[in-house]
Design a protein around this motif. Structure first.
Motif, PDB file in Angstrom:
ATOM      1  N   GLU A  42       0.819  -1.206   0.000  1.00 58.19           N
ATOM      2  CA  GLU A  42       0.000   0.000   0.000  1.00 58.19           C
ATOM      3  C   GLU A  42       0.854   1.257   0.000  1.00 58.19           C
ATOM      4  N   HIS A  43       0.548   2.159  -0.927  1.00 58.99           N
ATOM      5  CA  HIS A  43       1.249   3.446  -1.109  1.00 58.99           C
ATOM      6  C   HIS A  43       2.680   3.260  -1.606  1.00 58.99           C
ATOM      7  N   THR A  44       3.033   2.056  -1.973  1.00 58.68           N
ATOM      8  CA  THR A  44       4.365   1.815  -2.537  1.00 58.68           C
ATOM      9  C   THR A  44       4.417   2.125  -4.023  1.00 58.68           C
TER      10      THR A  44
ATOM     11  N   VAL B 132     -17.118   3.663   5.606  1.00 56.81           N
ATOM     12  CA  VAL B 132     -16.470   4.956   5.808  1.00 56.81           C
ATOM     13  C   VAL B 132     -15.848   5.309   4.467  1.00 56.81           C
ATOM     14  N   ALA B 133     -16.480   6.207   3.724  1.00 51.62           N
ATOM     15  CA  ALA B 133     -16.038   6.508   2.367  1.00 51.62           C
ATOM     16  C   ALA B 133     -14.755   7.317   2.392  1.00 51.62           C
ATOM     17  N   HIS B 134     -13.904   7.061   1.413  1.00 49.99           N
ATOM     18  CA  HIS B 134     -12.672   7.834   1.292  1.00 49.99           C
ATOM     19  C   HIS B 134     -12.636   8.506  -0.069  1.00 49.99           C
ATOM     20  N   GLU B 135     -11.710   9.440  -0.222  1.00 49.22           N
ATOM     21  CA  GLU B 135     -11.611  10.198  -1.466  1.00 49.22           C
ATOM     22  C   GLU B 135     -10.150  10.463  -1.752  1.00 49.22           C
ATOM     23  N   HIS B 136      -9.634   9.848  -2.850  1.00 50.65           N
ATOM     24  CA  HIS B 136      -8.208   9.954  -3.150  1.00 50.65           C
ATOM     25  C   HIS B 136      -7.744  11.377  -3.425  1.00 50.65           C
ATOM     26  N   ALA B 137      -8.630  12.215  -3.926  1.00 53.22           N
ATOM     27  CA  ALA B 137      -8.210  13.563  -4.259  1.00 53.22           C
ATOM     28  C   ALA B 137      -8.151  14.462  -3.033  1.00 53.22           C
ATOM     29  N   SER B 138      -8.445  13.912  -1.874  1.00 53.45           N
ATOM     30  CA  SER B 138      -8.434  14.716  -0.648  1.00 53.45           C
ATOM     31  C   SER B 138      -7.009  14.962  -0.178  1.00 53.45           C
TER      32      SER B 138
ATOM     33  N   GLU C 118      -5.352  14.410   2.672  1.00 54.26           N
ATOM     34  CA  GLU C 118      -4.575  13.462   3.464  1.00 54.26           C
ATOM     35  C   GLU C 118      -3.729  12.550   2.584  1.00 54.26           C
ATOM     36  N   TYR C 119      -4.299  12.087   1.489  1.00 54.31           N
ATOM     37  CA  TYR C 119      -3.543  11.223   0.575  1.00 54.31           C
ATOM     38  C   TYR C 119      -2.355  11.997   0.003  1.00 54.31           C
ATOM     39  N   ALA C 120      -2.620  13.227  -0.432  1.00 51.47           N
ATOM     40  CA  ALA C 120      -1.545  14.048  -0.990  1.00 51.47           C
ATOM     41  C   ALA C 120      -0.464  14.323   0.054  1.00 51.47           C
ATOM     42  N   ASP C 121      -0.857  14.490   1.312  1.00 47.96           N
ATOM     43  CA  ASP C 121       0.122  14.715   2.381  1.00 47.96           C
ATOM     44  C   ASP C 121       1.057  13.519   2.535  1.00 47.96           C
ATOM     45  N   ARG C 122       0.501  12.317   2.426  1.00 48.86           N
ATOM     46  CA  ARG C 122       1.344  11.125   2.560  1.00 48.86           C
ATOM     47  C   ARG C 122       2.337  11.043   1.408  1.00 48.86           C
ATOM     48  N   ARG C 123       1.867  11.346   0.226  1.00 45.30           N
ATOM     49  CA  ARG C 123       2.783  11.319  -0.923  1.00 45.30           C
ATOM     50  C   ARG C 123       3.867  12.385  -0.760  1.00 45.30           C
ATOM     51  N   ALA C 124       3.500  13.559  -0.311  1.00 48.36           N
ATOM     52  CA  ALA C 124       4.484  14.626  -0.124  1.00 48.36           C
ATOM     53  C   ALA C 124       5.525  14.231   0.916  1.00 48.36           C
ATOM     54  N   ALA C 125       5.098  13.535   1.982  1.00 53.91           N
ATOM     55  CA  ALA C 125       6.042  13.093   3.016  1.00 53.91           C
ATOM     56  C   ALA C 125       7.049  12.100   2.445  1.00 53.91           C
ATOM     57  N   CYS C 126       6.564  11.209   1.572  1.00 47.18           N
ATOM     58  CA  CYS C 126       7.464  10.233   0.948  1.00 47.18           C
ATOM     59  C   CYS C 126       8.474  10.933   0.042  1.00 47.18           C
ATOM     60  N   GLU C 127       8.005  11.882  -0.715  1.00 43.14           N
ATOM     61  CA  GLU C 127       8.910  12.619  -1.600  1.00 43.14           C
ATOM     62  C   GLU C 127       9.923  13.429  -0.794  1.00 43.14           C
ATOM     63  N   ARG C 128       9.473  13.998   0.317  1.00 41.91           N
ATOM     64  CA  ARG C 128      10.377  14.753   1.191  1.00 41.91           C
ATOM     65  C   ARG C 128      11.455  13.835   1.767  1.00 41.91           C
ATOM     66  N   ALA C 129      11.049  12.644   2.192  1.00 43.13           N
ATOM     67  CA  ALA C 129      12.017  11.700   2.753  1.00 43.13           C
ATOM     68  C   ALA C 129      13.051  11.295   1.715  1.00 43.13           C
ATOM     69  N   ALA C 130      12.593  11.004   0.499  1.00 37.31           N
ATOM     70  CA  ALA C 130      13.531  10.617  -0.555  1.00 37.31           C
ATOM     71  C   ALA C 130      14.509  11.746  -0.858  1.00 37.31           C
ATOM     72  N   ARG C 131      13.985  12.950  -0.893  1.00 34.83           N
ATOM     73  CA  ARG C 131      14.836  14.110  -1.178  1.00 34.83           C
ATOM     74  C   ARG C 131      15.893  14.299  -0.090  1.00 34.83           C
ATOM     75  N   GLU C 132      15.474  14.198   1.151  1.00 33.31           N
ATOM     76  CA  GLU C 132      16.411  14.399   2.263  1.00 33.31           C
ATOM     77  C   GLU C 132      17.409  13.256   2.387  1.00 33.31           C
ATOM     78  N   LEU C 133      17.031  12.075   1.885  1.00 28.84           N
ATOM     79  CA  LEU C 133      17.952  10.939   1.903  1.00 28.84           C
ATOM     80  C   LEU C 133      18.819  10.877   0.656  1.00 28.84           C
ATOM     81  N   GLY C 134      18.558  11.773  -0.285  1.00 34.99           N
ATOM     82  CA  GLY C 134      19.387  11.850  -1.477  1.00 34.99           C
ATOM     83  C   GLY C 134      19.187  10.731  -2.470  1.00 34.99           C
ATOM     84  N   VAL C 135      17.950  10.201  -2.555  1.00 37.95           N
ATOM     85  CA  VAL C 135      17.661   9.120  -3.490  1.00 37.95           C
ATOM     86  C   VAL C 135      16.511   9.517  -4.400  1.00 37.95           C
TER      87      VAL C 135
END
Length: 397
Positions: free
Chosen positions: A40-42, A230-236, A238-255
């Protein structure tokens, strides 16, 4: 094994088309919803996923027109959305896209075909009517089912000759760039490329996909879906926040992406990340390994041995990625306590469904127990149904 769709829904989709447009369609195509067994989210982290298509499908009845008008209709609503091919090709502005509602998903497919080389200016418009038994908002990718059904239909009637991988790209771009949901290729790959009886092991960096037999029936196992309502919405956000956190981690780790990080490397670099970003990254890194481990176990020992990996995935989503809910956690706990050998939330999170890998003779026990627990906690009654690994998108009639 089959779900609630099949020939009845094919007939209903044709009848719906004829009622809306007052003539008969030239064909009916379908694409399945999907369950993500693990991973999930990979996908948007260029990692590994293991979904399978389910035997619940979205059907699209379609006919070409002799002008450049597109009319889109659904059994779920009374309104027919009407636009011109040229307007969709231009991308429409943000306000007009937002006004499309659910129709942004199929119209995004038209737009994406144009972005990937189809000369939309030379193509006729069409009428299309959709019907479906894929639950909306349940984390089973009803959106990719709509996209996939229309993509294979237009690929045929417009004679575009896109291959499977290109159609995945079309549907992925529709959802990402036209609708604005920042997902990876998992859902669209399952909808278009899946094989009956098997999961689809996808390398989201290369796009390579290969079937992995599940052997559920031979093991007297089934996948029970527990839709928490409990309905969810991908365009909301929270989903974008998780993706941004992953991108931030990759950037800070230099990968390039978290696909390139081992758990040992992540732990060694812990001091360079804030606590939240570290936990988000840890979920991705460990989830990628769980997908690889699950594929290995399925091939060597079968589905009866993957239960611990499924629960470890849920625990990681609950604690590190923080995308679970009280209802999802309760469904996992009760399912495991009353007979499931593995259970986890599936989909983007913040609602949706749990999947429970359960011996067939214990399905009813799990269902009754989950119903009782939800009632005791005052939660909305869940909907539960068994799904079986199904085929990808195809022409039905």
């Amino acid at each position: 094994m089959s779900g609630t769709g099949g020939n009845d829904l094919v007939d209903e989709t044709q009848a719906g088309f004829e009622a809306r447009f007052e003539y008969s369609p030239s064909g009916i195509w379908s694409a399945p919803g999907r369950v993500n067994l693990i991973g999930e989210h990979t996908d948007y982290n260029e990692g590994f996923v293991l979904p399978f298509a389910i035997d619940r499908r979205t059907f699209g009845a379609l006919a070409l027109r002799d002008d450049d008008v597109i009319r889109v209709s659904s059994a779920a609503g009374d309104d027919v959305v009407e636009v011109r091919v040229a307007d969709v090709a231009s991308g429409l502005d943000g306000e007009k896209r937002a006004a499309l509602g659910w129709a942004a998903y199929p119209l995004g497919v038209v737009w994406a075909f144009g972005r990937l080389g189809a000369d939309l200016a030379g193509l006729p418009g069409f009428d299309v009517h959709f019907d479906s038994d894929v639950p909306i908002g349940a984390g089973l990718s009803s959106s990719a089912a709509i996209e996939g059904a229309l993509a294979v239909a237009l690929n045929e009637v417009w004679r575009l000759d896109f291959d499977g991988a290109q159609l995945v790209d079309v549907c992925h771009r529709a959802e990402n760039d036209f609708v604005g949901a920042p997902t990876g290729i998992l859902d669209q790959s399952a909808a278009l490329l899946a094989e009956e009886g098997a999961a689809l092991f996808i390398d989201c960096r290369s796009g390579a996909a290969e079937p992995v037999e599940l052997g559920l029936e031979a093991s007297d196992l089934a996948i029970l879906v527990i839709d928490t309502k409990v309905a969810h919405e991908h365009a909301s956000g929270e989903y974008a926040d998780r993706r941004a956190a992953c991108e931030r981690a990759a950037r800070e780790l230099g990968v390039r992406s978290l696909r390139d990080v081992t758990l040992e490397q992540l732990i060694a670099a812990r001091e360079t990340l804030d606590g939240v970003t570290f936990r988000r990254a840890r979920h991705i890194v460990t989830e990628n390994q769980r997908v690889l481990d699950t594929v290995a176990v399925l091939r060597e020992a079968g589905a009866t041995e993957i239960g611990d990996l499924m629960f470890a995935s849920h625990r990681s989503m609950r604690d590190d990625f923080e995308i679970s809910t009280r209802e999802l956690d309760l469904a996992v706990e009760i399912a495991l306590n009353y007979g499931a050998i593995g259970a986890r939330m599936t989909g983007g999170g913040f609602g949706g469904s749990v999947i429970a890998l359960t011996p067939t003779w214990l399905i009813s026990q799990v269902q009754v127990s989950v119903d009782g627990a939800f009632a005791e906690h005052g939660y909305t009654a869940p909907e539960m149904f068994v799904v079986w690994p199904s085929r990808g998108a195809a022409r039905e009639r």
